[in-house]
Design a protein around this motif. Structure first.
Motif, PDB file in Angstrom:
ATOM      1  N   ILE A  45      -1.663  -1.926  -2.679  1.00  0.00           N
ATOM      2  CA  ILE A  45      -2.856  -2.405  -3.407  1.00  0.00           C
ATOM      3  C   ILE A  45      -3.717  -3.182  -2.414  1.00  0.00           C
ATOM      4  O   ILE A  45      -4.667  -2.668  -1.860  1.00  0.00           O
ATOM      5  CB  ILE A  45      -2.465  -3.284  -4.617  1.00  0.00           C
ATOM      6  N   ASP A  46      -3.360  -4.446  -2.223  1.00  0.00           N
ATOM      7  CA  ASP A  46      -3.987  -5.233  -1.162  1.00  0.00           C
ATOM      8  C   ASP A  46      -2.888  -6.145  -0.605  1.00  0.00           C
ATOM      9  O   ASP A  46      -1.777  -6.193  -1.124  1.00  0.00           O
ATOM     10  CB  ASP A  46      -5.175  -6.046  -1.686  1.00  0.00           C
ATOM     11  N   GLU A  47      -3.205  -6.891   0.440  1.00  0.00           N
ATOM     12  CA  GLU A  47      -2.169  -7.674   1.128  1.00  0.00           C
ATOM     13  C   GLU A  47      -1.432  -8.632   0.184  1.00  0.00           C
ATOM     14  O   GLU A  47      -0.212  -8.651   0.139  1.00  0.00           O
ATOM     15  CB  GLU A  47      -2.794  -8.471   2.287  1.00  0.00           C
ATOM     16  N   MET A  48      -2.173  -9.449  -0.561  1.00  0.00           N
ATOM     17  CA  MET A  48      -1.565 -10.467  -1.419  1.00  0.00           C
ATOM     18  C   MET A  48      -0.638  -9.848  -2.461  1.00  0.00           C
ATOM     19  O   MET A  48       0.500 -10.260  -2.634  1.00  0.00           O
ATOM     20  CB  MET A  48      -2.667 -11.287  -2.104  1.00  0.00           C
ATOM     21  N   ASN A  49      -1.123  -8.814  -3.158  1.00  0.00           N
ATOM     22  CA  ASN A  49      -0.313  -8.201  -4.213  1.00  0.00           C
ATOM     23  C   ASN A  49       0.870  -7.429  -3.660  1.00  0.00           C
ATOM     24  O   ASN A  49       1.930  -7.366  -4.296  1.00  0.00           O
ATOM     25  CB  ASN A  49      -1.180  -7.289  -5.092  1.00  0.00           C
ATOM     26  N   ASP A  50       0.688  -6.863  -2.469  1.00  0.00           N
ATOM     27  CA  ASP A  50       1.819  -6.176  -1.830  1.00  0.00           C
ATOM     28  C   ASP A  50       2.943  -7.171  -1.537  1.00  0.00           C
ATOM     29  O   ASP A  50       4.125  -6.870  -1.714  1.00  0.00           O
ATOM     30  CB  ASP A  50       1.375  -5.497  -0.528  1.00  0.00           C
ATOM     31  N   ILE A  51       2.533  -8.375  -1.067  1.00  0.00           N
ATOM     32  CA  ILE A  51       3.544  -9.418  -0.791  1.00  0.00           C
ATOM     33  C   ILE A  51       4.302  -9.751  -2.079  1.00  0.00           C
ATOM     34  O   ILE A  51       5.527  -9.871  -2.085  1.00  0.00           O
ATOM     35  CB  ILE A  51       2.877 -10.686  -0.198  1.00  0.00           C
ATOM     36  N   ARG A  52       3.568  -9.843  -3.184  1.00  0.00           N
ATOM     37  CA  ARG A  52       4.207 -10.182  -4.468  1.00  0.00           C
ATOM     38  C   ARG A  52       5.167  -9.081  -4.908  1.00  0.00           C
ATOM     39  O   ARG A  52       6.286  -9.367  -5.358  1.00  0.00           O
ATOM     40  CB  ARG A  52       3.133 -10.380  -5.539  1.00  0.00           C
ATOM     41  N   ILE A  53       4.722  -7.838  -4.780  1.00  0.00           N
ATOM     42  CA  ILE A  53       5.559  -6.710  -5.239  1.00  0.00           C
ATOM     43  C   ILE A  53       6.834  -6.628  -4.396  1.00  0.00           C
ATOM     44  O   ILE A  53       7.948  -6.568  -4.934  1.00  0.00           O
ATOM     45  CB  ILE A  53       4.759  -5.374  -5.153  1.00  0.00           C
ATOM     46  N   ILE A  54       6.660  -6.642  -3.071  1.00  0.00           N
ATOM     47  CA  ILE A  54       7.829  -6.513  -2.176  1.00  0.00           C
ATOM     48  C   ILE A  54       8.758  -7.728  -2.364  1.00  0.00           C
ATOM     49  O   ILE A  54       9.980  -7.584  -2.402  1.00  0.00           O
ATOM     50  CB  ILE A  54       7.384  -6.365  -0.700  1.00  0.00           C
ATOM     51  N   VAL A  77       4.558  -6.171   5.016  1.00  0.00           N
ATOM     52  CA  VAL A  77       3.151  -5.848   4.750  1.00  0.00           C
ATOM     53  C   VAL A  77       2.393  -5.638   6.060  1.00  0.00           C
ATOM     54  O   VAL A  77       1.528  -4.753   6.163  1.00  0.00           O
ATOM     55  CB  VAL A  77       2.494  -6.936   3.868  1.00  0.00           C
ATOM     56  N   GLU A  78       2.716  -6.443   7.110  1.00  0.00           N
ATOM     57  CA  GLU A  78       2.098  -6.249   8.435  1.00  0.00           C
ATOM     58  C   GLU A  78       2.360  -4.832   8.950  1.00  0.00           C
ATOM     59  O   GLU A  78       1.468  -4.157   9.467  1.00  0.00           O
ATOM     60  CB  GLU A  78       2.679  -7.259   9.450  1.00  0.00           C
ATOM     61  N   LEU A  79       3.618  -4.382   8.801  1.00  0.00           N
ATOM     62  CA  LEU A  79       3.982  -3.030   9.257  1.00  0.00           C
ATOM     63  C   LEU A  79       3.232  -1.971   8.448  1.00  0.00           C
ATOM     64  O   LEU A  79       2.747  -0.980   9.004  1.00  0.00           O
ATOM     65  CB  LEU A  79       5.501  -2.822   9.131  1.00  0.00           C
ATOM     66  N   LEU A  80       3.171  -2.201   7.116  1.00  0.00           N
ATOM     67  CA  LEU A  80       2.439  -1.245   6.265  1.00  0.00           C
ATOM     68  C   LEU A  80       0.968  -1.186   6.669  1.00  0.00           C
ATOM     69  O   LEU A  80       0.347  -0.112   6.704  1.00  0.00           O
ATOM     70  CB  LEU A  80       2.550  -1.659   4.788  1.00  0.00           C
ATOM     71  N   LYS A  81       0.425  -2.360   7.008  1.00  0.00           N
ATOM     72  CA  LYS A  81      -0.991  -2.448   7.364  1.00  0.00           C
ATOM     73  C   LYS A  81      -1.259  -1.676   8.655  1.00  0.00           C
ATOM     74  O   LYS A  81      -2.246  -0.943   8.789  1.00  0.00           O
ATOM     75  CB  LYS A  81      -1.359  -3.929   7.532  1.00  0.00           C
ATOM     76  N   GLU A  82      -0.325  -1.859   9.626  1.00  0.00           N
ATOM     77  CA  GLU A  82      -0.499  -1.158  10.912  1.00  0.00           C
ATOM     78  C   GLU A  82      -0.497   0.352  10.716  1.00  0.00           C
ATOM     79  O   GLU A  82      -1.190   1.093  11.396  1.00  0.00           O
ATOM     80  CB  GLU A  82       0.634  -1.540  11.872  1.00  0.00           C
ATOM     81  N   ASN A  83       0.311   0.804   9.757  1.00  0.00           N
ATOM     82  CA  ASN A  83       0.412   2.252   9.526  1.00  0.00           C
ATOM     83  C   ASN A  83      -0.509   2.737   8.406  1.00  0.00           C
ATOM     84  O   ASN A  83      -0.383   3.867   7.941  1.00  0.00           O
ATOM     85  CB  ASN A  83       1.861   2.633   9.184  1.00  0.00           C
ATOM     86  N   GLY A  84      -1.367   1.818   7.935  1.00  0.00           N
ATOM     87  CA  GLY A  84      -2.332   2.197   6.896  1.00  0.00           C
ATOM     88  C   GLY A  84      -1.684   2.599   5.591  1.00  0.00           C
ATOM     89  O   GLY A  84      -2.151   3.526   4.927  1.00  0.00           O
ATOM     90  N   ALA A  85      -0.577   1.946   5.222  1.00  0.00           N
ATOM     91  CA  ALA A  85       0.149   2.366   4.018  1.00  0.00           C
ATOM     92  C   ALA A  85       0.193   1.276   2.956  1.00  0.00           C
ATOM     93  O   ALA A  85       1.162   1.150   2.222  1.00  0.00           O
ATOM     94  CB  ALA A  85       1.574   2.782   4.402  1.00  0.00           C
ATOM     95  N   LEU A  86      -0.831   0.411   2.884  1.00  0.00           N
ATOM     96  CA  LEU A  86      -0.858  -0.645   1.873  1.00  0.00           C
ATOM     97  C   LEU A  86      -0.889  -0.047   0.472  1.00  0.00           C
ATOM     98  O   LEU A  86      -1.551   0.969   0.242  1.00  0.00           O
ATOM     99  CB  LEU A  86      -2.077  -1.539   2.067  1.00  0.00           C
TER     100      LEU A  86
END
Length: 1154
Positions: free
Chosen positions: A342-351, A331-340
């Motif tokens: 939904i949001d941080e918390m839900n991305d963690i759950r999905i991944i 999620v940190e990498l996605l955030k750096e590249n602007g590719a989230l």
């Protein structure tokens, strides 16, 4: 052809004659089984450390040509081992010879049941190494080419040492063979021996020995060596996310020096635990279950069951922890590249959810796939570490503003000391680092999948701890020598003019980062991605983080189901039995995988792991503490079975390791530590309460024995004192289940006070009795424990009851824990019995007084022996008690039944008659089952009234006694036992509401004086009483009808010598010493009248008492006949509530001195 072959062959086990052997040796240099020519030297060469024992087909006495011919047929038919019937040849194996299979037709290398020993047979290697792999053989000679290891050339059934005799029945490495029992070798033969030296044509194979050719189905079973199975797993599990993300921060906070101390402290704990694990793992064969298996087999099911459950749960939740760590990095990498998404918390759950599904797929695919995945992840991890190390040597100017200058002495000196910020302390930093050192049990957790766990676990675990520690220390020192604590990341912060007030290392390197303090963006303290920044190729560090998290998650995902499966197989928690089932060749716990997946998924979706993490660390530490404690405990117990092959351990260091683990638990998180203790304690209490039916020979048992032994020896050095007197009772119960009233009444005053031994005299044929003794001992001791009786069972074999009683009185007990009181039931049917039995019974009393025992005779008017009713008893009480099905049934239909009435027997039981004893018994677990079915169609006949009363009376002492009286008739001073027993009864919960009334004899004109004297004595003894009655009319003549009844009772037993000639009378008295002479009757007339009178007084005063305790009259040995003494006891105790006739040994058992 096979039939002919059998005719020529002598029975297995016969000696091989020298001539035949010589003939076989000379025949073309070939051995008797048709093997290859012996072109090699006959003895072992120095390089050979292995030997094999091969089965040899017998051929003694046959012509050599026919022998070879038959052998070839044996080989072709694959029946070499069947023909061999247990013969062996010792072959030395050339280790240098490859694994190619020799083409020996009769050697039977794969089917011949070969047994390999390594290092002289000291340690058993893997399953595979227990079967010969097919080497070239050198044959070792003694008197012939074949060395008959089994029989040594004698006709004997004796078996030589062999690994198969020591296997567990459930072992999957090969069949368990049963060596001949001692009885088979030692007992007399029932029939004439045949000419071959064996009775009934028995062959010389041990009873029950299976054919020795076993080849386990090893196709498809994956077993790992120490590198792939343990080293790789442990390294991957220990190197976690900490290595890449947190280690640099720890160096910033604690400095290089204290960081090394932190790593060192964690390593000390893990190394001690590693040594302890190695010691336990090498103390016998290790099956699957890892930490649970090691702890449960060492400390027993209570600790094992508690730890197994929380350790499996900890591993399941650890999967979620590691997966969330991975998902956060993605999620940190996605955030750096602007590719989230939904949001941080839900991305963690999905991944996280997707990742755990993939990991489950790899695990379910099988251990082989999982192992390959681990190797790939390890390679990535090592590349990432290498990438960082290379990066430290290439300081780029672009990285200097971020604080990285390469190896500089100034930076090393500045970073060596601590600089704790944000309320961090040494212990808080240690708590953050310690979870990175866990994971040392990753290899042990899959112990069932290791080819040789005894060798692999110590080597792999300890080497993994060493390598990972060196890497941690190396990275901590190198990152501390290259990177400053604070940096701005701003290129413009270079120093143009020299500043006088700047003393930081960065200033000396021409950079001034003071502008951003106290909160900078870069540097050891502020940037968790320091290792990425330093590395030569940053994406590789991200790959390393992925590798570290996924490998740890995968290891935990495999460990949890394996541990849980082992726990469920042992059936410690019956509710989890369904998870014990395994699937496929590798016995994979697919249900366990699914459960672990669901737990992990649940915690991933919660995504709040900051609360869970310390609990998980504490769960791991609790299991480490118990592994260390197991080693200490086993060493302390000095059990002969504790002999680990791994010698580099010390019991005190293991104890230190256990204490350190407990301290670290509190250091990491005090409330999580307390919670862990509560959970472990709760599970421990639950398992202890449930008492699983397992016996693993744990060190707890060994230590219990050692403590008992030491205390018994210590006690034997202490002289007896009247204040510490306890009634230690030897009860002549026969089978304990036959006389429950006797047992429960005595148990009421000995429980937690004194010793209670149930004596059982087996009479009859010695051979049969000896078999019964051994089975009864285990069976009835188990029955006593099951019925919560704190007693021992002591059976003996003797010619008659008197001899058996003498043996028990002289030999029962240990040191100071020896009986001092004989307890017997009253012989209610004495008038119908053979008077020789009555003589034996009375002689028991005389023997007891001779050995300075007290004697207690217990009489219930209904009787005591319910052995003939126990089938029906189950029926009548099945609804009251849920555990009646475990009652041991004793079926005894004796000619001399205690009651004269006919008994209606349950049709399920076959009738059995005994002549001289009532103690026959059966293990009634099977027969009781049909009787317990309420809707059974074949209902047994109902009990008659007498039997129903007997049955009810047998349970009367198991109930609460209420507010009633215990009447103590203390007529004669026997040292105080008559008074002590009722006092002890009133201290028990069921009897505590009862009041003691004391009755004494006295003179009519001194009644008040006697009462006051007795009251004073009782108050000095501190014994509460409700009333004292002085009987002044004891010596009054009894009623005429009672005297007449007594005379009628003794009439059949009188000698009437005055009516006979002197010689006839003397001869009769000699043959029947129990007969009552006229002289004796006249001499003891007063004593006889006293017994009859006492019964009248008892009827008058104590007919409503719950129990009567009364002084037992003593008969002078040789002067009073058995029949008269028995008549006294009968007259004294008839038609009364339960009565105890007590006579101490006239040594004081009460004192009023402090």
């Amino acid at each position: 052809m096979e039939g002919k072959q059998q005719q020529h062959q002598p029975p297995a086990g016969r000696a091989v004659m020298g001539a035949a052997s010589d003939e076989r040796r000379s025949e073309d240099g070939k051995d008797g089984a048709g093997c290859e020519t012996l072109g090699r030297p006959l003895g072992p060469t120095p390089s050979q450390s292995r030997f094999q024992v091969d089965l040899v087909a017998e051929g003694a006495g046959r012509p050599a040509e026919e022998l070879r011919k038959a052998s070839r047929e044996d080989g072709a038919a694959g029946k070499g081992s069947e023909e061999a019937k247990g013969r062996f040849r010792v072959n030395f194996v050339d280790p240098s010879a490859g694994d190619e299979s020799p083409g020996e037709p009769g050697g039977g290398s794969s089917e011949g049941g070969n047994v390999s020993f390594q290092n002289g047979g000291d340690t058993v290697m893997s399953e595979g190494s227990l079967h010969s792999g097919g080497h070239h053989h050198y044959y070792y000679d003694t008197h012939t080419n074949t060395y008959y290891l089994r029989t040594f050339g004698h006709n004997t059934m004796d078996a030589v040492p062999r690994i198969d005799y020591y296997r567990h029945t459930a072992a999957d490495l090969g069949e368990k063979l049963i060596r001949p029992s001692l009885a088979e070798l030692h007992d007399e033969l029932d029939k004439e021996p045949f000419e071959d030296g064996y009775a009934n044509g028995d062959e010389g194979t041990p009873a029950g020995e299976a054919t020795a050719s076993y080849t386990p189905d090893s196709k498809g079973v994956v077993k790992f060596g120490w590198i792939k199975g343990v080293l790789v797993r442990c390294m991957l599990n220990i190197w976690g996310v900490m290595l890449f993300i947190r280690l640099s921060w720890i160096v910033g906070q604690a400095g290089i020096g204290l960081s090394v101390v932190v790593i060192g402290m964690a390593t000390v704990v893990t190394t001690i635990t590693g040594l302890s694990t190695s010691a336990i793992a090498t103390n016998g064969f290790v099956r699957g279950g890892g930490a649970y298996y090691l702890i449960s087999r060492s400390l027993g099911p209570e600790f094992g069951g508690a730890i197994g459950l929380i350790f499996a749960f900890a591993n399941a939740v650890a999967v979620a922890m590691y997966v969330v760590g991975f998902a956060e990095t993605v999620v940190e990498l996605l955030k750096e590249n602007g590719a989230l998404m939904i949001d941080e918390m839900n991305d963690i759950r999905i991944i996280g959810a997707i990742t755990v599904v993939i990991l489950l797929g790899i695990s379910v695919a099988g251990m082989e796939w999982e192992s390959k995945a681990q190797i790939v992840l390890l390679v990535i991890l090592i590349l990432a570490i290498g990438d960082f190390v290379i990066g430290t040597f290439i300081p780029l100017d672009s990285k200097k503003p971020k604080g990285f200058f390469g190896y500089k002495a100034e930076i090393f000196m500045e970073n060596f000391g601590p600089d704790f910020r944000h309320e961090e302390t040494f212990f808080s930093v240690f708590a953050i680092f310690f979870p990175a050192a866990t994971g040392i049990l990753a290899g042990a957790n899959i112990s069932g999948d290791l080819a040789d766990p005894q060798s692999a676990i110590p080597k792999g675990t300890l080497l993994a701890i060493l390598i990972t520690t060196l890497v941690y220390v190396g990275i901590a020192v190198s990152v501390g020598s290259c990177v400053v604590r604070d940096a701005t990341g701003n290129v413009n912060d270079t120093i143009v003019t020299e500043l006088t007030n700047c003393t930081a290392a960065a200033c000396k390197l021409n950079y001034d980062f003071s502008s951003c303090q106290p909160v900078c963006q870069y540097g050891l303290m502020n940037n968790f991605q320091v290792m990425s920044m330093v590395s030569g190729f940053a994406p590789l560090i991200s790959a390393g983080i992925f590798s570290a998290t996924l490998s740890s998650a995968l290891a935990s995902l495999v460990s949890a189901p394996k541990i849980f499966q082992a726990l469920c197989k042992d059936n410690i928690y019956p509710g989890f039995q369904m998870f014990a089932r395994g699937y496929g060749k590798n016995n994979e716990p697919l249900r366990g995988y699914l459960l672990t997946f669901l737990i992990a998924l649940g915690f991933i979706l919660i995504a709040e792991l900051n609360v869970i993490a310390p609990i998980i660390s504490n769960f791991f530490l609790a299991s480490y503490a118990l592994i260390n404690f197991s080693v200490f405990h086993a060493s302390l117990a000095k059990s002969p079975g504790w002999r680990p092959a791994f010698k580099y351990y010390n019991m005190w260091i293991s104890l230190l390791g256990a204490i350190l683990c407990c301290i670290v638990m509190f250091v990491i998180n005090w409330w999580a530590a307390l919670l862990t203790y509560v959970i472990v304690l709760g599970l421990y209490i639950y398992v202890t309460y449930k008492k699983p039916d397992v016996n693993w020979g744990s060190s707890t048992q060994a230590l219990t024995y050692l403590n008992a032994l030491q205390h018994s020896i210590r006690l034997s050095g202490v002289e007896d004192h009247v204040k510490n007197f306890r009634p230690q009772c030897l009860i002549m119960t026969g089978a304990p289940s036959a006389r429950p009233a006797l047992l429960h009444l005595v148990h009421a005053f000995t429980k937690n006070v004194g010793l209670m031994i149930c004596g059982h005299v087996h009479m009859g044929p010695r051979r049969q009795a000896m078999k019964e003794l051994s089975t009864d001992l285990a069976k009835y001791q188990r029955w006593l424990i099951k019925n919560k009786m704190k007693a021992f069972y002591a059976p003996v074999h003797a010619e008659d009851l008197r001899d058996g009683g003498q043996y028990l009185m002289q030999a029962a007990g240990l040191g100071r824990m020896r009986p001092n009181t004989l307890v017997v039931g009253f012989k209610k049917n004495w008038r119908q019995s053979d008077m020789r039995d009555v003589e034996t019974y009375i002689n028991l009393f005389h023997d007891a007084f001779d050995i300075q025992y007290g004697v207690v005779v217990i009489r219930l008017k209904e009787g005591l022996d319910i052995s003939h009713l126990q089938g029906q008893e189950l029926l009548s009480s099945q609804e009251k008690s849920p555990c009646t099905k475990d009652v041991i049934v004793k079926v005894d239909y004796s000619k001399k039944a205690e009651t004269d009435t006919s008994v209606a027997f349950a049709p399920s039981f076959s009738e059995r008659t005994t002549t001289s004893r009532k103690e026959e018994d059966e293990d009634g677990k099977t027969p009781t089952q049909p009787l317990l079915k309420k809707d059974s169609k074949s209902q047994p006949s109902p009990l008659n009234l007498t039997d129903q009363r007997l049955l009810d009376a047998s349970t009367q002492f198991q109930k609460k006694q209420g507010k009633s009286n215990i009447d103590v008739w203390w007529l004669f001073d026997d040292g105080g036992l008559t008074l002590l027993i009722p006092y002890l009864l009133t201290t028990k919960k069921k009897w505590k509401d009862c009041r003691i009334r004391v009755f004494i004899g006295g003179k009519i004109n001194r009644i008040d004086h006697d009462r006051r004297a007795m009251a004073t004595l009782l108050s000095k003894f501190r014994i509460d009483f409700s009333d004292i009655m002085v009987l002044g009319d004891i010596n009054t003549k009894p009623k005429k009808e009672n005297i007449a009844a007594f005379e009628e009772m003794i009439e059949p037993f009188r000698l009437h010598e005055d009516d006979k000639e002197q010689e006839v009378a003397d001869k009769m008295k000699e043959d029947e010493p129990w007969r009552i002479t006229d002289n004796e009757l006249e001499l003891y007339k007063t004593k006889t009248y006293r017994q009859i009178r006492l019964n009248e007084l008892l009827q008058e005063h104590s007919s409503t008492a719950n129990i009567i305790v009364m002084s037992l009259p003593v008969a002078r040995k040789g002067a009073v006949s058995s029949a008269l003494y028995m008549a006294w006891l009968e007259a004294l105790s008839k038609d009364l509530p339960p009565i105890l006739l007590v006579r101490g040994n006239h040594q004081s058992v009460l004192t009023f001195y402090s």
